[in-house]
Design a protein around this motif. Sequence first.
Motif, PDB file in Angstrom:
ATOM      1  N   LEU A   1      50.462  32.398 -93.714  1.00 39.30           N
ATOM      2  CA  LEU A   1      51.665  32.276 -92.902  1.00 39.30           C
ATOM      3  C   LEU A   1      51.349  32.252 -91.413  1.00 39.30           C
ATOM      4  O   LEU A   1      50.272  32.683 -90.997  1.00 39.30           O
ATOM      5  CB  LEU A   1      52.602  33.461 -93.189  1.00 39.30           C
ATOM      6  N   SER A   2      52.321  31.806 -90.638  1.00 41.41           N
ATOM      7  CA  SER A   2      52.225  31.933 -89.183  1.00 41.41           C
ATOM      8  C   SER A   2      52.325  33.403 -88.831  1.00 41.41           C
ATOM      9  O   SER A   2      52.941  34.185 -89.567  1.00 41.41           O
ATOM     10  CB  SER A   2      53.366  31.174 -88.517  1.00 41.41           C
TER      11      SER A   2
ATOM     12  N   ILE B   1      46.073  34.713 -80.130  1.00 40.44           N
ATOM     13  CA  ILE B   1      47.132  34.051 -80.888  1.00 40.44           C
ATOM     14  C   ILE B   1      47.439  32.691 -80.269  1.00 40.44           C
ATOM     15  O   ILE B   1      47.686  32.586 -79.074  1.00 40.44           O
ATOM     16  CB  ILE B   1      48.381  34.938 -80.974  1.00 40.44           C
ATOM     17  N   SER B   2      47.371  31.672 -81.121  1.00 36.87           N
ATOM     18  CA  SER B   2      47.640  30.295 -80.703  1.00 36.87           C
ATOM     19  C   SER B   2      48.412  29.602 -81.821  1.00 36.87           C
ATOM     20  O   SER B   2      48.776  30.221 -82.813  1.00 36.87           O
ATOM     21  CB  SER B   2      46.317  29.562 -80.428  1.00 36.87           C
ATOM     22  N   ARG B   3      48.595  28.310 -81.649  1.00 36.76           N
ATOM     23  CA  ARG B   3      49.297  27.530 -82.675  1.00 36.76           C
ATOM     24  C   ARG B   3      48.501  27.479 -83.972  1.00 36.76           C
ATOM     25  O   ARG B   3      49.053  27.228 -85.036  1.00 36.76           O
ATOM     26  CB  ARG B   3      49.542  26.108 -82.173  1.00 36.76           C
ATOM     27  N   GLU B   4      47.191  27.698 -83.897  1.00 30.35           N
ATOM     28  CA  GLU B   4      46.329  27.626 -85.076  1.00 30.35           C
ATOM     29  C   GLU B   4      46.197  28.960 -85.808  1.00 30.35           C
ATOM     30  O   GLU B   4      45.715  29.015 -86.920  1.00 30.35           O
ATOM     31  CB  GLU B   4      44.941  27.131 -84.675  1.00 30.35           C
ATOM     32  N   THR B   5      46.611  30.052 -85.171  1.00 34.54           N
ATOM     33  CA  THR B   5      46.472  31.381 -85.751  1.00 34.54           C
ATOM     34  C   THR B   5      47.351  31.515 -86.994  1.00 34.54           C
ATOM     35  O   THR B   5      48.497  31.063 -87.005  1.00 34.54           O
ATOM     36  CB  THR B   5      46.867  32.462 -84.728  1.00 34.54           C
ATOM     37  N   VAL B   6      46.788  32.129 -88.036  1.00 38.85           N
ATOM     38  CA  VAL B   6      47.538  32.399 -89.263  1.00 38.85           C
ATOM     39  C   VAL B   6      47.235  33.810 -89.730  1.00 38.85           C
ATOM     40  O   VAL B   6      46.292  34.451 -89.269  1.00 38.85           O
ATOM     41  CB  VAL B   6      47.200  31.395 -90.396  1.00 38.85           C
TER      42      VAL B   6
ATOM     43  N   VAL C   1      43.811  35.746 -88.597  1.00 40.28           N
ATOM     44  CA  VAL C   1      42.574  34.994 -88.363  1.00 40.28           C
ATOM     45  C   VAL C   1      42.865  33.890 -87.352  1.00 40.28           C
ATOM     46  O   VAL C   1      44.015  33.513 -87.140  1.00 40.28           O
ATOM     47  CB  VAL C   1      42.000  34.416 -89.671  1.00 40.28           C
ATOM     48  N   ASP C   2      41.810  33.373 -86.732  1.00 40.30           N
ATOM     49  CA  ASP C   2      41.973  32.391 -85.670  1.00 40.30           C
ATOM     50  C   ASP C   2      42.503  31.046 -86.148  1.00 40.30           C
ATOM     51  O   ASP C   2      43.319  30.429 -85.478  1.00 40.30           O
ATOM     52  CB  ASP C   2      40.643  32.166 -84.936  1.00 40.30           C
ATOM     53  N   LYS C   3      42.010  30.582 -87.291  1.00 40.19           N
ATOM     54  CA  LYS C   3      42.407  29.253 -87.749  1.00 40.19           C
ATOM     55  C   LYS C   3      42.154  29.119 -89.244  1.00 40.19           C
ATOM     56  O   LYS C   3      41.172  29.645 -89.757  1.00 40.19           O
ATOM     57  CB  LYS C   3      41.593  28.183 -87.011  1.00 40.19           C
ATOM     58  N   SER C   4      43.043  28.411 -89.925  1.00 36.85           N
ATOM     59  CA  SER C   4      42.845  28.090 -91.335  1.00 36.85           C
ATOM     60  C   SER C   4      42.489  26.614 -91.458  1.00 36.85           C
ATOM     61  O   SER C   4      43.080  25.765 -90.796  1.00 36.85           O
ATOM     62  CB  SER C   4      44.115  28.378 -92.132  1.00 36.85           C
ATOM     63  N   PHE C   5      41.512  26.325 -92.295  1.00 33.58           N
ATOM     64  CA  PHE C   5      41.136  24.947 -92.601  1.00 33.58           C
ATOM     65  C   PHE C   5      41.737  24.524 -93.940  1.00 33.58           C
ATOM     66  O   PHE C   5      41.412  23.461 -94.453  1.00 33.58           O
ATOM     67  CB  PHE C   5      39.609  24.795 -92.630  1.00 33.58           C
TER      68      PHE C   5
END
Length: 175
Positions: free
Chosen positions: A57-58, A99-104, A119-123
């Motif tokens: 999730l966001s 926290i950024s647009r990629e953070t989940v 976490v910083d980013k999900s792939f």
Amino acid sequence: MGQAGLYGYLKWLVEQAFKNAAGMPEEHVVEQTWQGVVYRVGSQRMITPLSQVTAILSPPKIIRIPGVKPWVHGLSNLRGELTAVYDLGMFLYGKPTQISRETVVLVTRDGGTNLALMVDKSFGIRRFPESGRRPLANPPLDYCVESAEFEAEMLPIFDLNRLLESQRFNDVVAA
């Protein structure tokens, strides 16, 4: 047509049938696979088995809790359940997640309780061959004992169950 001619013709038909036959289908062995969530914490990309993640999730709105370690962000209402939110980057490396647009947040369950790990980013969710798992000779973290290949790089498999069982993770009260 005599008997020898008929026999020769039938023999020729059988030879043609075998020569032009498609044959039996080849037996293909289906390789066992598993699914994992690929994500980044700081500069380290990792994989966690999808069976250990209940949602991606966001970042939610968080209510801070006084007197806890800096990697405990606080509590949030996720899908109607009170959920503790942790900063995995702060816990593992001492550096807070920006926290950024990629953070989940990766949501998991510990018994009957939800936990969210920022976490910083999900792939995304990927499929990995079971035969591609490799033991880690020098694990970068206590929570990683295996690795798997993703985009030509061997990434550690982060075991959330090992994390949730660790004394360090469960010791959230600030000194």
